[in-house]
Scaffold this active site. Structure first.
Site, short mmCIF file in Angstrom:
data_model
loop_
_atom_site.label_atom_id
_atom_site.label_comp_id
_atom_site.label_asym_id
_atom_site.label_seq_id
_atom_site.Cartn_x
_atom_site.Cartn_y
_atom_site.Cartn_z
N PHE A 137 -32.56 -13.78 -16.49
CA PHE A 137 -31.13 -15.03 -16.72
C PHE A 137 -31.24 -16.00 -15.58
O PHE A 137 -30.03 -16.34 -15.41
CB PHE A 137 -29.86 -14.06 -16.83
CG PHE A 137 -29.97 -13.46 -18.03
CD1 PHE A 137 -30.42 -13.65 -19.12
CD2 PHE A 137 -29.14 -12.15 -17.79
CE1 PHE A 137 -30.30 -12.47 -20.17
CE2 PHE A 137 -28.90 -11.33 -19.05
CZ PHE A 137 -29.61 -11.56 -20.10
N CYS A 139 -33.99 -18.33 -14.37
CA CYS A 139 -34.89 -19.53 -14.29
C CYS A 139 -34.07 -20.85 -14.45
O CYS A 139 -33.28 -21.39 -15.61
CB CYS A 139 -35.71 -19.63 -15.20
SG CYS A 139 -37.04 -20.90 -15.09
N CYS A 347 -35.44 -18.20 31.69
CA CYS A 347 -34.93 -19.71 31.42
C CYS A 347 -36.17 -20.45 31.70
O CYS A 347 -36.69 -20.50 32.69
CB CYS A 347 -33.65 -20.05 32.00
SG CYS A 347 -33.29 -21.92 31.92
N CYS A 350 -35.52 -26.05 29.74
CA CYS A 350 -35.65 -27.04 28.68
C CYS A 350 -34.50 -27.96 28.63
O CYS A 350 -34.38 -29.01 27.95
CB CYS A 350 -36.11 -26.58 27.46
SG CYS A 350 -34.96 -25.67 26.49
N CYS A 385 -19.51 -19.28 21.16
CA CYS A 385 -19.87 -19.57 19.78
C CYS A 385 -21.28 -19.35 19.40
O CYS A 385 -21.43 -19.14 18.16
CB CYS A 385 -19.83 -21.15 19.68
SG CYS A 385 -20.83 -22.13 20.57
N CYS A 392 -31.88 -22.09 21.91
CA CYS A 392 -32.66 -21.84 23.21
C CYS A 392 -34.31 -21.35 22.34
O CYS A 392 -34.26 -20.50 21.66
CB CYS A 392 -32.19 -20.44 23.77
SG CYS A 392 -33.40 -19.99 25.17
S1 SF4 Z 1 -32.24 -23.23 25.94
FE1 SF4 Z 1 -32.94 -21.42 26.89
S2 SF4 Z 1 -34.84 -22.09 28.16
FE2 SF4 Z 1 -33.61 -23.88 27.69
S3 SF4 Z 1 -32.38 -24.27 29.54
FE3 SF4 Z 1 -31.09 -23.27 28.05
S4 SF4 Z 1 -31.45 -21.11 28.70
FE4 SF4 Z 1 -33.06 -22.38 29.55
#
Ligand code: SF4
Ligand SMILES: Cc1cc2nc3c(=O)[nH]c(=O)nc-3n(C[C@H](O)[C@H](O)[C@H](O)COP(=O)(O)OP(=O)(O)OC[C@H]3O[C@@H](n4cnc5c(N)ncnc54)[C@H](O)[C@@H]3O)c2cc1C
Ligand SMILES: Cc1cc2nc3c(=O)[nH]c(=O)nc-3n(C[C@H](O)[C@H](O)[C@H](O)COP(=O)(O)O)c2cc1C
Ligand code: SF4
Ligand code: SF4
Lengths: 436, 460
Positions: A137, A139, A347, A350, A385, A392
């Protein structure tokens, strides 16, 4: 070693992984290759009534959206039900069932919404030795314009009626496959149950236009310059499907109704999530169409290893475990406070967490500390949040940490160990009315 | 090392059975030359470029961009490649660096943008920014004869001395502001070291000239070759005839070993040797020694050594007075040299040239050590390498002769932060000023920044 075998409506299969009714299950050749690769069962490609079969377009039927490295995330199709003669399909179904007695063989059916049509086809299917039937029932294209598929699935009364006809006509268990192209999935599920269906399976594909060709201005896939909406499936639809499965699993009227989960299942994890939300089996289409049948070997092995690690002996040991934890927003604990934490060793700097929070959220991540590029959460601003975690690129680099005691530096209020939700919150007008 | 001690005792002046030094061309088959001088990094195809562009995280305040001397918005141009807007990607590059095509080929990305890339931090495998830049700029240059448009003519005239990266970058930026530019260059052929210095396998074909045409394509730029400052031109006449002057004359002098025998046949300046080689129609005709010793530890030394090998030299040894870490040649370049079969020896400085019948036959080195302060001292221990050719690559220097009264700093032209010299009508940039490393991309940035300042001054 965990026991992956399932018993769904009395239909046994060595594992919960079934191929959904679609091109991978359209003929003996494919299905036997699938069984050889290890699939636990199949839902045969949807059969129509006897007579000249439907015809498909002779041009492109698929369109896709891709993620990085052209990883297929969503697939769209404008294919119809089987375009092979009914008697060929029936003969092959019987043959396969005879060759592979330990695998589940479900036959998907879609015939016009007339009792006679269903009564005519069911004995033919029963004669193949198939284990059960699935009523398509769902598609959303082509067939629905002929008053079948999702045209039926969108009207709960029709679902109930057809399910009843089938239950009256055949000994075989009846699974109703639901369309997601509806506002509230609980209504068709309730109708299926009322009509006596043994189970529901969901989701079928979602009505979609996958893209527009910016040179020809035709929707894609384009057939001679024009396109039509199709059905969307693949990894991208999993969240939608999971929610619908959960809705049925926790609805007072349908609770306990067996469910075969479908939609975007690509890895053992996806399958395990569906099972945790109550599904007794899962069905796969796009992942097989993307990578071939061998992927089931990863699914089987991964699920088995997970179950061993968790000490689950059988699927039943964890099936439905997540259902009680699905609740309405108003019951979520508003006293639960979490803050993002960045693992500075992981980390790679970025800066994506910073710019996401800075531009679009709560200005709670630094970009510079003492003149150095440095990303750190400002607890006094962080609302917990999870946006930074989502953007990331390094897994587990940012985690959400619960504040178990002390004062939330953002609100200046002490962390309460008590549970308190919106229904009793002073800002809730309804709660105020109740209190007055 | 016994082997070296033994070498010291060998009377290499006249090795038995050889008649003088062996320096000649045609050491290899034609096909070998073609292969040896083909593109060092073949360009990315469309599929490769898309796959690679997908790897970019679109970083905030991207470290790669900060590391680029011209500040190209790298995440933005890579994203444009990913969405199929390749010419748009090139525009982002050219807006910051009009020589983005050459820089994509010659920049030591391993010490610049790619070193800073977060994926280098994360997985030792940076996004291949240089190759993506080349993909975009090649694409644009195949479809367009120039970049940018000129603003309304201002009637102002600027003289640019030197048609190298600094001068070209400055001229393009000024032309787009609506000024009229005349570029003077002592050589007949423009491009500076792009044309005469850069290793042949980095910029294959006639790319340097194609790029010059592309830059001049904007209009408003006149090129006058064969005009040298100090010979045909003087600062005073230029400042009188033009509203502003930019000097991008590079480095013309070469440092000497300070040994007797430096004038002997077979002892060559590496930059001059490379220049002659770059201009040779047929690489097979470029004479090269059978055994070559290159003295120095920079990019020029590597380029000379590698190209000597590619021309068929049997033994090429690069000798540097300090350790590898102190070399200007990056780890990547040293690897390129080793892969080409160059032997790199460190902690040895030239001590004596051996000459017979007016031609070099070998060179002796003294071993060195550095003390805690990094000071270099000889140990007195020597070794000798037989050589048909000795190439000097121990640095270039600025020749201030034609400058008049313009002030100097550290032996090069003194400039302020806006690249203005002590003469208010004269700006300078590139290798001839003491700011930054001697790199193509740095010269481009200097030219661009000087143009900004000149434009502001002309509009004031
Ligand atoms: S997004 Fe992740 S890897 Fe990039 S600066 Fe933030 S914590 Fe570091
Ligand atoms: C062998 C070698 C290899 C190199 N490899 C690289 C590399 O791979 N990557 C990299 O980034 N950099 C490399 N460099 C450095 C790079 O080439 C220079 O930093 C860059 O070319 C400097 O640009 P410029 O415009 O300042 O000077 P130049 O490129 O030297 O241009 C100066 C121009 O001025 C002209 N000129 C000089 N004197 C006068 C005068 N009196 N009157 C009129 N015109 C004059 C010259 O003819 C020349 O055209 C290399 C350098 C050498 C020598
Ligand atoms: C090409 C194609 C054809 C399909 N044909 C049918 C069909 O005949 N009958 C049916 O019930 N579902 C059909 N489906 C829907 C799938 O069975 C499945 O419900 C949907 O693709 C979601 O699962 P997935 O995300 O694993 O692909 C089809 C899907 C595709 C991609
Ligand atoms: S997948 Fe096979 S049938 Fe389909 S277009 Fe490609 S080659 Fe043809
Ligand atoms: S640092 Fe690397 S990943 Fe980040 S924007 Fe630059 S090229 Fe992309």
């Amino acid at each position: 070693m965990a026991d992956l075998s399932t018993n769904f409506l009395g239909i046994r299969s060595p594992n919960p992984f079934w191929l959904a009714s679609a091109p991978p299950t359209d003929k003996q050749y494919n299905v036997e290759r699938a069984f050889r690769a290890g699939w636990g069962g199949v839902v045969w490609k949807t059969l129509g009534e006897d007579g000249p079969p439907v015809v498909n377009v002779n041009g492109p039927r698929y369109g896709a959206i891709h993620g990085a490295d052209r990883r297929l995330l969503g697939l769209n199709n404008i294919e119809l039900i089987t375009d092979r003669p009914l008697e060929v399909n029936l003969r092959e179904i019987a043959e396969v069932k005879k060759n592979w007695p330990d695998r589940a063989m479900i036959v998907s059916i879609m015939v016009p919404c007339e009792e006679q049509a269903w009564k005519a086809i069911l004995p033919l299917v029963e004669a193949t030795g198939a284990d059960g039937i699935e009523l398509n029932f769902g598609c959303p294209h082509g067939m629905s314009e002929r008053g079948m598929g999702s045209a039926v699935g969108q009207v709960p009364e029709y679902i109930e009626m057809v399910a009843r006809w089938c239950k009256q006509t055949t000994r075989m268990p009846v699974i109703v496959k639901l369309t997601p192209n509806i506002t509230d999935i609980r209504y068709p599920a309730r109708a299926a149950k009322k009509g006596g269906a043994d189970a529901v399976s969901l989701i079928n594909t979602i009505s979609s236009i996958i893209s527009v060709d910016l040179d020809s201005f035709s929707p894609t896939p384009s057939i001679d310059g024009r396109g039509s909406h199709g059905g969307y499936c693949g990894p991208a639809v999993k969240p939608i499907a999971l929610n619908m499965v959960a809705e049925i699993a926790r609805d007072a009227e349908t609770r306990g109704l067996p469910i075969s989960g479908i939609g975007g299942i690509t890895t053992w994890r996806d399958a395990a999530e569906y099972i945790a939300l109550g599904c007794g089996t899962v069905q796969v289409c796009t992942a097989a169409m993307t990578y071939g049948f061998k992927i089931v070997q990863e699914m089987i092995d991964g699920l088995s290893a997970y179950m061993d690690e968790k000490g689950f002996r059988t699927i039943e040991d964890f099936r439905g475990r997540a259902v009680p934890n699905v609740t309405d927003w108003q019951y979520l604990n508003l006293n639960y406070i979490a803050k993002a934490r960045i693992d500075q060793d992981a980390c790679i700097k970025c800066g994506r967490c910073h710019i996401a929070c800075e531009d679009t959220s709560h200005q709670a991540i630094t970009s510079m500390v003492d003149g150095k590029r440095h990303f750190e959460v400002i607890d006094a601003e962080c609302v917990g949040c999870n946006l930074c975690v989502s953007v990331c690129p390094v897994e587990n680099c940012i985690t959400m940490e619960e504040m178990v005691a002390g004062t939330d530096p953002r609100t200046g209020r002490p962390v309460s160990p008590d549970y308190a939700n919106w229904t009793t919150h002073p800002n809730n007008p309804m709660a105020r009315v109740a209190a007055e | 090392m016994t082997e070296l001690a033994a070498a010291d005792t060998v009377p290499f002046e006249t090795a038995p059975g050889t008649a003088g030094p062996d320096i000649r061309g045609q050491r290899l088959a034609a096909a070998d030359y073609a292969r040896n001088f083909s593109d060092m990094h073949p360009p990315l195809g469309r599929h490769e470029a898309l796959v690679e562009s997908d790897r970019c995280y679109f970083c905030y305040d991207a470290p790669c961009q900060t590391a680029c001397p011209t500040g190209i918005d790298i995440p933005l141009f890579i994203r444009k490649i990913g969405t199929g807007n390749v010419d748009g990607a090139a525009s982002t590059i050219f807006e910051a660096n009009i020589l983005g095509g050459m820089c994509a080929r010659v920049c030591p990305t391993e010490t610049l943008c790619e070193d800073a890339c977060v994926r280098h931090t994360a997985e030792d495998r940076p996004v291949r920014i240089g190759l993506l830049q080349r993909y975009a700029t090649d694409h644009f240059m195949q479809g367009h004869t120039s970049f940018g448009t000129r603003k309304a003519p201002t009637g102002k005239r600027v003289a640019v001395v030197g048609a190298g990266p600094a001068g070209l970058s400055c001229a393009h930026a000024l032309a787009s502001e609506g000024h009229d530019v005349t570029i003077f260059d002592a050589r007949g052929k423009p491009g500076g070291l792009n044309e005469h210095g850069i290793a042949a396998y980095k910029a294959v074909g006639d790319f340097a000239q194609e790029e010059v045409d592309f830059i001049l394509g904007i209009g408003g730029i006149t090129l006058e070759g064969g005009k040298a400052l100090g010979r045909d031109l003087a600062i005073e006449t230029l400042t009188a005839e033009f509203d502003a002057v930019f000097l991008g004359v590079g480095l013309q002098g070469v440092n000497a070993l300070g040994l007797s025998g430096e004038a002997a046949a077979g002892v060559v300046d590496a930059v001059a040797w490379i220049e002659a080689m770059r201009q040779a129609e047929d690489k097979g005709n470029v004479p090269v020694g059978r055994r070559v010793v290159v003295i120095g530890g920079g990019m020029t030394a590597v380029d000379a050594a590698v190209q000597a090998r590619k021309l068929g030299a049997e033994e090429v040894t690069m000798v540097y007075r300090r350790g590898e870490a102190a070399m200007n040649a990056s780890a990547f370049e040293r690897e390129v040299a080793r892969n080409a079969g160059v032997v790199i020896r460190t902690f040895a400085r030239p001590a004596e040239l051996h000459v017979a019948a007016g031609a070099v036959t070998g060179i002796s080195f003294e071993k060195t050590v550095t003390d805690a302060e990094g000071r270099l001292t000889g140990t007195g221990e020597r070794f000798t390498l037989a050589a048909d050719q000795v190439m000097k690559a121990i640095g270039q220097s600025f020749e201030p002769g034609p400058l008049g009264t313009i002030g100097l700093e550290d032996g090069r032209i003194a400039v302020d932060a806006a690249f203005r010299t002590t003469n208010a009508k004269v700006w300078a940039g590139g290798d001839c000023v003491p700011a930054g490393e001697d790199l193509t991309v740095v010269a481009v940035e200097h030219g661009k920044r000087a143009a900004r300042s000149i434009n502001a001054a002309l509009k004031a």
